[in-house]
Write an enzyme that holds these catalytic residues in place. Structure first.
Site, PDB file in Angstrom:
ATOM      1  N   GLU A   1       1.331  -1.341   0.037  1.00 30.90           N
ATOM      2  CA  GLU A   1       0.026   0.102  -0.088  1.00 30.90           C
ATOM      3  C   GLU A   1       1.103   1.123   0.813  1.00 30.90           C
ATOM      4  O   GLU A   1       2.061   1.391   0.990  1.00 30.90           O
ATOM      5  CB  GLU A   1      -1.266   0.281   1.225  1.00 30.90           C
ATOM      6  CG  GLU A   1      -1.780  -1.134   0.926  1.00 30.90           C
ATOM      7  CD  GLU A   1      -2.967  -0.688   2.088  1.00 30.90           C
ATOM      8  OE1 GLU A   1      -3.386  -0.352   2.851  1.00 30.90           O
ATOM      9  OE2 GLU A   1      -3.530  -1.707   2.115  1.00 30.90           O
TER      10      GLU A   1
ATOM     11  N   HIS B   1      -7.858   2.330   0.969  1.00 32.98           N
ATOM     12  CA  HIS B   1      -7.489   1.520   1.968  1.00 32.98           C
ATOM     13  C   HIS B   1      -9.117   2.977   3.138  1.00 32.98           C
ATOM     14  O   HIS B   1      -8.105   3.772   3.515  1.00 32.98           O
ATOM     15  CB  HIS B   1      -6.652   1.872   2.718  1.00 32.98           C
ATOM     16  CG  HIS B   1      -6.207   0.592   4.147  1.00 32.98           C
ATOM     17  ND1 HIS B   1      -5.265   0.026   4.402  1.00 32.98           N
ATOM     18  CD2 HIS B   1      -7.905   0.784   4.896  1.00 32.98           C
ATOM     19  CE1 HIS B   1      -5.332  -0.671   5.883  1.00 32.98           C
ATOM     20  NE2 HIS B   1      -6.745  -0.086   5.822  1.00 32.98           N
TER      21      HIS B   1
HETATM   22  P1  NAD Z   1     -13.065  -9.614  14.492  1.00 32.17           P
HETATM   23  O1  NAD Z   1     -11.687 -10.321  15.349  1.00 32.17           O
HETATM   24  O2  NAD Z   1     -13.923  -9.141  14.994  1.00 32.17           O
HETATM   25  O3  NAD Z   1     -13.376 -10.658  13.765  1.00 32.17           O
HETATM   26  C1  NAD Z   1     -12.334 -11.163  12.735  1.00 32.17           C
HETATM   27  C2  NAD Z   1     -13.254 -12.841  12.897  1.00 32.17           C
HETATM   28  O4  NAD Z   1     -12.526 -13.932  12.071  1.00 32.17           O
HETATM   29  C3  NAD Z   1     -13.350 -12.933  14.360  1.00 32.17           C
HETATM   30  O5  NAD Z   1     -14.433 -14.020  14.430  1.00 32.17           O
HETATM   31  C4  NAD Z   1     -12.358 -15.174  13.724  1.00 32.17           C
HETATM   32  O6  NAD Z   1     -13.032 -16.018  14.951  1.00 32.17           O
HETATM   33  C5  NAD Z   1     -12.185 -14.946  12.679  1.00 32.17           C
HETATM   34  N1  NAD Z   1     -11.319 -15.745  11.665  1.00 32.17           N
HETATM   35  C6  NAD Z   1     -10.118 -15.776  12.931  1.00 32.17           C
HETATM   36  N2  NAD Z   1      -8.736 -16.348  11.674  1.00 32.17           N
HETATM   37  C7  NAD Z   1      -9.854 -16.851  11.334  1.00 32.17           C
HETATM   38  C8  NAD Z   1      -9.545 -17.696   9.766  1.00 32.17           C
HETATM   39  N3  NAD Z   1      -8.109 -18.374   9.842  1.00 32.17           N
HETATM   40  N4  NAD Z   1     -10.369 -18.317   8.524  1.00 32.17           N
HETATM   41  C9  NAD Z   1     -11.716 -17.930   9.278  1.00 32.17           C
HETATM   42  N5  NAD Z   1     -11.882 -17.014  10.111  1.00 32.17           N
HETATM   43  C10 NAD Z   1     -10.825 -16.313  10.906  1.00 32.17           C
HETATM   44  O7  NAD Z   1     -13.031  -8.378  14.102  1.00 32.17           O
HETATM   45  P2  NAD Z   1     -13.310  -7.468  12.658  1.00 32.17           P
HETATM   46  O8  NAD Z   1     -13.486  -6.150  13.877  1.00 32.17           O
HETATM   47  O9  NAD Z   1     -14.086  -7.909  12.370  1.00 32.17           O
HETATM   48  O10 NAD Z   1     -12.243  -6.949  11.668  1.00 32.17           O
HETATM   49  C11 NAD Z   1     -11.935  -8.133  11.130  1.00 32.17           C
HETATM   50  C12 NAD Z   1     -10.698  -7.426   9.364  1.00 32.17           C
HETATM   51  O11 NAD Z   1     -11.273  -5.920   9.267  1.00 32.17           O
HETATM   52  C13 NAD Z   1      -9.624  -7.085  10.105  1.00 32.17           C
HETATM   53  O12 NAD Z   1      -8.436  -7.978   9.320  1.00 32.17           O
HETATM   54  C14 NAD Z   1      -9.558  -6.178  10.187  1.00 32.17           C
HETATM   55  O13 NAD Z   1      -7.968  -5.675  10.663  1.00 32.17           O
HETATM   56  C15 NAD Z   1     -10.091  -5.489   8.626  1.00 32.17           C
HETATM   57  N6  NAD Z   1     -10.465  -3.602   8.800  1.00 32.17           N
HETATM   58  C16 NAD Z   1      -9.969  -3.537   8.016  1.00 32.17           C
HETATM   59  C17 NAD Z   1     -10.424  -2.232   8.118  1.00 32.17           C
HETATM   60  C18 NAD Z   1     -10.126  -1.036   6.690  1.00 32.17           C
HETATM   61  O14 NAD Z   1     -10.255   0.034   7.069  1.00 32.17           O
HETATM   62  N7  NAD Z   1     -10.704  -1.623   5.376  1.00 32.17           N
HETATM   63  C19 NAD Z   1     -10.892  -1.175   8.804  1.00 32.17           C
HETATM   64  C20 NAD Z   1     -11.860  -2.361  10.438  1.00 32.17           C
HETATM   65  C21 NAD Z   1     -11.053  -3.685  10.458  1.00 32.17           C
END
Ligand code: NAD
Length: 303
Positions: free
Chosen positions: A258, A277
């Site tokens: 990125e 992003h």
């Molecule tokens: P969260 O921890 O609430 O949920 C993640 C889920 O993924 C959990 O339920 C977990 O059990 C599951 N998980 C973990 N490893 C796994 C695997 N190997 N296979 C399948 N499921 C699996 O997180 P969240 O707050 O929902 O965030 C999710 C993602 O979004 C993260 O990667 C976070 O960094 C990303 N995110 C991106 C942005 C952006 O600006 N694009 C903003 C916020 C969050």
């Protein structure tokens, strides 16, 4: 407590904190200046610009708390902080709705070819036939990772009358059933879904979770969106899948690198939608993130 705000955060969080702490706002601070001055502070708030490295932490003799106004803590050396007994906090809940809404935007953009239709009209064309879309209604949504954001996407897709299946081996029992979602394995999600959306963290296990074999399993009409982290989708495999029409289209908010290279092959394709992003970038999410981390510091001050 003297607190450094090293990256721009919403004013409301700063205001709240000022009632309890001596706040220094220096959002242009360079890595060198941070190294020189960090010993003066007991708290620091960052977003993603400032890197709280081991070197910084080693010099942070008075630091008690590192707060990241946002989700990931990739820019903080957690091991070094733990070794020094410094608390690290973030605000993952602040952006869930915002990211879920962005995901909906991407899914609709893919289904209705909005980005290329927009471009075409602005080029003075009127290509109605080219932009035949599909409805979300009665389609199968496959959610990979049913945590905070995945669940909010599911709630929103229910209003679009989609059927949802999910893959999340770590989800506490009963959560999916309670939401009326069928929990299944990754292969089934890939094979059965019309729309796939990724909401897992980037870990060694999820690195290139979606690569050549996985694209092979998907329907050739399937759309996939990634608003989680770059690297979960193998971009080389994605390019090949898109160029060979192995899938219908893809939408990315996050990238392996990125920003992506200026000459990224992905830019040549019509069946991909790209955002820089920004899935978490709304006024509401930024305000909530600032308030939540300010509250964490206030709580520490108040014991
Ligand atoms: P969260 O921890 O609430 O949920 C993640 C889920 O993924 C959990 O339920 C977990 O059990 C599951 N998980 C973990 N490893 C796994 C695997 N190997 N296979 C399948 N499921 C699996 O997180 P969240 O707050 O929902 O965030 C999710 C993602 O979004 C993260 O990667 C976070 O960094 C990303 N995110 C991106 C942005 C952006 O600006 N694009 C903003 C916020 C969050």
């Amino acid at each position: 407590m003297k607190v450094l705000i090293a990256d721009a955060i919403n004013e409301k969080g700063i205001e709240n904190l000022k009632e309890y702490a001596d706040v220094v706002v220096n959002t242009d601070i360079s890595p060198e200046e941070l190294l020189e001055t960090i010993h003066e502070y007991e708290g620091i708030i960052v977003r993603s610009r400032t890197k709280v490295t081991r070197e910084v932490i080693e010099k942070a003799d008075n630091l008690k708390i590192i707060a990241r106004a946002g989700v990931g803590v990739d820019n903080i050396d957690l091991d070094a902080a733990t070794e020094k007994g410094i608390m690290v906090v973030n605000s993952p809940e602040s952006t869930s709705i915002t990211v879920a809404e962005h995901t909906m935007g991407l899914l609709l953009t893919l289904a209705r070819k909005l980005s290329i239709a927009d471009k075409s009209v602005k080029e003075g064309k009127w290509e109605k036939k080219k932009f035949m879309g599909v409805e979300l209604r009665k389609k199968t949504l496959g959610v990979i990772g049913m945590g905070r954001i995945g669940s909010q996407v599911i709630n929103r897709c229910k209003a679009f009358e989609m059927d949802t299946i999910a893959y999340d081996p770590y989800l506490p029992e009963g959560v999916a059933a309670q939401m009326g979602v069928e929990l299944t394995d990754l292969e089934s999600v890939l094979k059965r879904s019309d729309f796939i959306t990724i909401h897992v963290p980037l870990t060694p296990e999820t690195k290139h979770l979606i690569s050549t074999d996985e694209f092979e399993m998907m329907k050739d009409t399937a759309f996939i969106a990634n608003c989680a982290r770059g690297g979960i989708i193998d971009e080389e495999a994605l390019y090949n899948a898109l160029v060979n029409n192995k899938i219908g289209g893809a939408a990315l908010d996050v990238y392996e690198e990125e920003p992506p290279a200026e000459n990224s092959k992905l830019f040549e394709l019509d069946n991909i939608v790209l955002t820089p992003h920004i899935a978490a970038s709304t006024k509401e999410a930024q305000r909530d993130a600032a308030i939540i981390v300010a509250d964490e510091i206030i709580e520490l001050i108040n014991g």
